[in-house]
Design a protein around this motif. Structure first.
Motif, mmCIF file in Angstrom:
data_model
loop_
_atom_site.group_PDB
_atom_site.id
_atom_site.type_symbol
_atom_site.label_atom_id
_atom_site.label_comp_id
_atom_site.label_asym_id
_atom_site.label_seq_id
_atom_site.Cartn_x
_atom_site.Cartn_y
_atom_site.Cartn_z
ATOM 1 N N GLN A 1 5.296 11.845 -13.667
ATOM 2 C CA GLN A 1 4.914 11.799 -15.076
ATOM 3 C C GLN A 1 4.629 13.200 -15.609
ATOM 4 O OE1 GLN A 1 1.618 9.086 -15.462
ATOM 5 N NE2 GLN A 1 2.629 7.496 -14.279
ATOM 6 N N TYR A 2 4.323 14.123 -14.690
ATOM 7 C CA TYR A 2 3.967 15.486 -15.081
ATOM 8 C C TYR A 2 5.035 16.516 -14.739
ATOM 9 C CZ TYR A 2 -0.884 13.939 -15.809
ATOM 10 O OH TYR A 2 -2.012 13.304 -16.269
ATOM 11 N N PHE A 3 5.743 16.305 -13.613
ATOM 12 C CA PHE A 3 6.623 17.344 -13.096
ATOM 13 C C PHE A 3 8.016 16.802 -12.788
ATOM 14 C CE2 PHE A 3 2.292 18.108 -11.277
ATOM 15 C CZ PHE A 3 1.923 19.110 -12.162
ATOM 16 N N VAL A 4 8.992 17.666 -12.935
ATOM 17 C CA VAL A 4 10.368 17.327 -12.583
ATOM 18 C C VAL A 4 10.556 17.451 -11.076
ATOM 19 C CG1 VAL A 4 12.792 17.933 -12.878
ATOM 20 C CG2 VAL A 4 11.212 18.073 -14.839
ATOM 21 N N HIS A 5 10.007 18.499 -10.499
ATOM 22 C CA HIS A 5 10.217 18.799 -9.075
ATOM 23 C C HIS A 5 8.938 18.477 -8.295
ATOM 24 C CE1 HIS A 5 12.989 21.461 -11.375
ATOM 25 N NE2 HIS A 5 13.854 20.987 -10.488
ATOM 26 N N VAL A 6 8.847 17.232 -7.834
ATOM 27 C CA VAL A 6 7.634 16.750 -7.196
ATOM 28 C C VAL A 6 7.403 17.417 -5.843
ATOM 29 C CG1 VAL A 6 6.540 14.714 -6.177
ATOM 30 C CG2 VAL A 6 7.656 14.560 -8.408
ATOM 31 N N GLN A 7 8.438 17.524 -5.014
ATOM 32 C CA GLN A 7 8.272 18.154 -3.710
ATOM 33 C C GLN A 7 7.895 19.623 -3.856
ATOM 34 O OE1 GLN A 7 7.602 15.657 -1.551
ATOM 35 N NE2 GLN A 7 8.649 16.910 -0.017
ATOM 36 N N PHE B 1 -7.556 12.166 -12.454
ATOM 37 C CA PHE B 1 -6.228 11.840 -11.928
ATOM 38 C C PHE B 1 -6.340 11.132 -10.581
ATOM 39 C CE2 PHE B 1 -2.461 12.696 -9.398
ATOM 40 C CZ PHE B 1 -1.420 12.443 -10.279
ATOM 41 N N VAL B 2 -7.186 11.656 -9.698
ATOM 42 C CA VAL B 2 -7.307 11.073 -8.361
ATOM 43 C C VAL B 2 -8.111 9.776 -8.408
ATOM 44 C CG1 VAL B 2 -7.900 11.550 -5.966
ATOM 45 C CG2 VAL B 2 -7.211 13.426 -7.455
ATOM 46 N N LEU B 3 -9.067 9.696 -9.305
ATOM 47 C CA LEU B 3 -9.788 8.439 -9.500
ATOM 48 C C LEU B 3 -8.823 7.329 -9.892
ATOM 49 C CD1 LEU B 3 -12.573 7.051 -9.596
ATOM 50 C CD2 LEU B 3 -12.715 7.747 -11.997
ATOM 51 N N GLN B 4 -7.897 7.635 -10.788
ATOM 52 C CA GLN B 4 -6.875 6.658 -11.194
ATOM 53 C C GLN B 4 -5.953 6.303 -10.031
ATOM 54 O OE1 GLN B 4 -5.186 7.704 -15.346
ATOM 55 N NE2 GLN B 4 -6.197 9.566 -14.635
ATOM 56 N N PHE B 5 -5.608 7.295 -9.220
ATOM 57 C CA PHE B 5 -4.731 7.081 -8.073
ATOM 58 C C PHE B 5 -5.324 6.043 -7.124
ATOM 59 C CE2 PHE B 5 -4.227 8.263 -3.563
ATOM 60 C CZ PHE B 5 -2.869 8.024 -3.387
ATOM 61 N N PHE B 6 -6.579 6.231 -6.720
ATOM 62 C CA PHE B 6 -7.213 5.283 -5.812
ATOM 63 C C PHE B 6 -7.446 3.930 -6.476
ATOM 64 C CE2 PHE B 6 -8.476 9.040 -3.272
ATOM 65 C CZ PHE B 6 -8.215 8.559 -1.994
ATOM 66 N N ASP B 7 -7.785 3.958 -7.751
ATOM 67 C CA ASP B 7 -8.162 2.748 -8.477
ATOM 68 C C ASP B 7 -6.965 1.979 -9.012
ATOM 69 O OD1 ASP B 7 -10.299 1.163 -9.081
ATOM 70 O OD2 ASP B 7 -10.732 2.111 -11.002
ATOM 71 N N ARG B 8 -5.771 2.535 -8.881
ATOM 72 C CA ARG B 8 -4.534 1.923 -9.385
ATOM 73 C C ARG B 8 -4.633 1.630 -10.884
ATOM 74 N NH1 ARG B 8 -4.315 -3.197 -6.678
ATOM 75 N NH2 ARG B 8 -6.539 -2.878 -6.315
ATOM 76 N N ALA C 1 0.827 -1.210 0.000
ATOM 77 C CA ALA C 1 0.000 0.000 0.000
ATOM 78 C C ALA C 1 0.862 1.261 0.000
ATOM 79 C CB ALA C 1 -0.932 -0.002 1.215
ATOM 80 N N GLU C 2 1.988 1.198 0.707
ATOM 81 C CA GLU C 2 2.885 2.359 0.751
ATOM 82 C C GLU C 2 3.426 2.698 -0.628
ATOM 83 O OE1 GLU C 2 6.911 2.414 2.836
ATOM 84 O OE2 GLU C 2 5.597 3.351 4.328
ATOM 85 N N LYS C 3 3.583 1.691 -1.455
ATOM 86 C CA LYS C 3 4.060 1.913 -2.814
ATOM 87 C C LYS C 3 2.913 2.259 -3.768
ATOM 88 C CE LYS C 3 7.942 -1.326 -2.359
ATOM 89 N NZ LYS C 3 8.999 -0.323 -2.560
ATOM 90 N N ALA C 4 1.819 1.487 -3.664
ATOM 91 C CA ALA C 4 0.717 1.633 -4.613
ATOM 92 C C ALA C 4 0.006 2.962 -4.477
ATOM 93 C CB ALA C 4 -0.274 0.484 -4.436
ATOM 94 N N TRP C 5 -0.170 3.433 -3.242
ATOM 95 C CA TRP C 5 -0.901 4.681 -3.021
ATOM 96 C C TRP C 5 0.036 5.802 -2.585
ATOM 97 C CZ3 TRP C 5 -3.508 0.042 -1.484
ATOM 98 C CH2 TRP C 5 -4.592 -0.273 -2.318
ATOM 99 N N ASP C 6 1.128 5.905 -3.294
ATOM 100 C CA ASP C 6 2.041 7.041 -3.165
ATOM 101 C C ASP C 6 1.913 7.848 -4.462
ATOM 102 O OD1 ASP C 6 4.048 8.877 -2.974
ATOM 103 O OD2 ASP C 6 5.682 7.435 -2.751
ATOM 104 N N PRO C 7 1.380 9.070 -4.411
ATOM 105 C CA PRO C 7 1.157 9.823 -5.649
ATOM 106 C C PRO C 7 2.428 10.336 -6.304
ATOM 107 C CG PRO C 7 0.658 11.207 -3.763
ATOM 108 C CD PRO C 7 0.955 9.831 -3.221
ATOM 109 N N SER C 8 3.561 10.214 -5.629
ATOM 110 C CA SER C 8 4.795 10.818 -6.154
ATOM 111 C C SER C 8 5.152 10.290 -7.536
ATOM 112 C CB SER C 8 5.958 10.576 -5.186
ATOM 113 O OG SER C 8 5.731 11.225 -3.962
ATOM 114 N N TRP C 9 5.016 8.964 -7.746
ATOM 115 C CA TRP C 9 5.410 8.422 -9.048
ATOM 116 C C TRP C 9 4.446 8.878 -10.133
ATOM 117 C CZ3 TRP C 9 2.377 5.174 -11.979
ATOM 118 C CH2 TRP C 9 1.299 4.534 -11.346
#
Length: 327
Positions: free
Chosen positions: A60-66, A83-90, A48-56
């Motif tokens: 895809q959109y930004f160079v500077h995520v933080q 975007f968020v629907l895809q995030f939760f739905d993997r 879950a820590e990997k799957a529901w981490d939006p950073s990756w």
């Protein structure tokens, strides 16, 4: 207690295989696995820590995520939509935009930051240039009735990005300026429950997770004025596998938690994101207003549901009082 053959297999195989197995499992299967044993619960937490981490996904959109997360905090912005629907739905939808919702004070800062990330404003009515970049300010101070809604301006940006597979994709980001808090816009003006999910700088919340990700059902709560817009989004979400519930007196609505609710309550799916955006938490233009907004979910028998809708998302008690005590 001895390990089961399945647990032994998961512990001995590679992390890539474990991820592949869990990624192919639906959310209810993952929940069941996490409750089956301490070992499977630990493996589920790791996944879950990997799957529901939006950073990756952000990468895809930004160079500077933080830096992007800091901009979300500074502008008191929320990400919502597909975007968020895809995030939760993997999942990943091809040619899907990233939609950022914010109020007027943060609009110029966010748009200028996107330009520094290499994005260019799309020409036309929604372009962000010297002539049009204050449209949201003009509309914010103009006399506007409730029929206009809370939308003040939409600025669209895009850039070409090379993928790891050697392809080039056109990435689009929309900055959507509203004259109310973004969470109010999401709840009260989005068309249906499947899209009532959001990412902030610090957390992710799905307001109707069981209906959306278990039942693949979206209850229509608000319809735009244009019939063409109805057809477009309905076709899109049916294509994505969702059953849309509109005007209906069926028992389907009884599957929703009705009545008084709060964003982040026990019926929501809430995920705290790893890592602090700023050492001291930081403050935004609007002093980081709470997203823990109270609201009512009203069914058709309350007499407040609009034509073509199956429910109404409303301010708490207001429509309930109107329905029970008509003037």
């Amino acid at each position: 207690m001895d390990l089961s053959p399945f647990e032994t297999f998961l512990l001995r195989t590679s992390s890539a295989v474990v991820c592949r197995i869990f990624q192919q499992s639906d959310i209810m299967t993952l929940v069941a696995l996490s409750r089956a044993s301490r070992t499977l619960h630990a493996i589920h937490l790791w996944f879950a820590e990997k799957a529901w981490d939006p950073s990756w996904r952000y990468r895809q959109y930004f160079v500077h995520v933080q830096a992007f997360r800091r901009m979300l905090r500074q502008c008191d912005a929320l990400i919502s939509g597909s975007f968020v629907l895809q995030f939760f739905d993997r999942r990943r939808y091809v040619n899907s935009d990233l939609d950022i919702f914010l109020r007027s004070a943060g609009a110029n800062d966010m748009c200028n930051w996107l330009k520094k990330e290499g994005y260019k404003a799309v020409d036309g009515v929604v372009g962000y240039n010297q002539a049009s970049r204050s449209q949201h300010v003009v509309r914010a101070v103009a006399s506007r009735g409730p029929e206009h809604g809370s939308l003040l301006g939409v600025y669209t940006f895009q850039r070409l990005v090379a993928t790891a597979g050697g392809h080039v994709e056109l990435m689009r980001v929309q900055v959507i300026v509203v004259d109310t808090s973004p969470i109010e816009h999401i709840l009260f003006e989005f068309h249906s429950t499947a899209v009532m999910n959001f990412l902030s700088a610090d957390e992710a919340i799905s307001v109707f997770p069981l209906a959306t990700f278990r039942d693949r059902t979206s209850f229509i709560s608000h319809l735009p004025s244009s019939a063409d817009k109805h057809y477009a989004w309905k076709r899109k979400y049916r294509k994505r596998g969702f059953n849309l519930v509109g005007e209906s007196t069926s028992d389907r609505v009884s599957h929703l938690p009705l009545g008084f609710r709060t964003v982040g309550d026990k019926y929501c799916w809430s995920i705290k994101l790893r890592g602090s955006v700023l050492p001291d938490g930081g403050r935004g233009y609007y002093n980081n207003p709470s997203v823990r907004l109270p609201f009512d979910v009203l069914s058709a028998d309350m007499g407040a549901v609009s034509e073509g809708c199956s429910i109404k998302i409303a301010e708490p008690y207001l429509w309930r009082c109107v329905a029970c005590n008509p003037f």
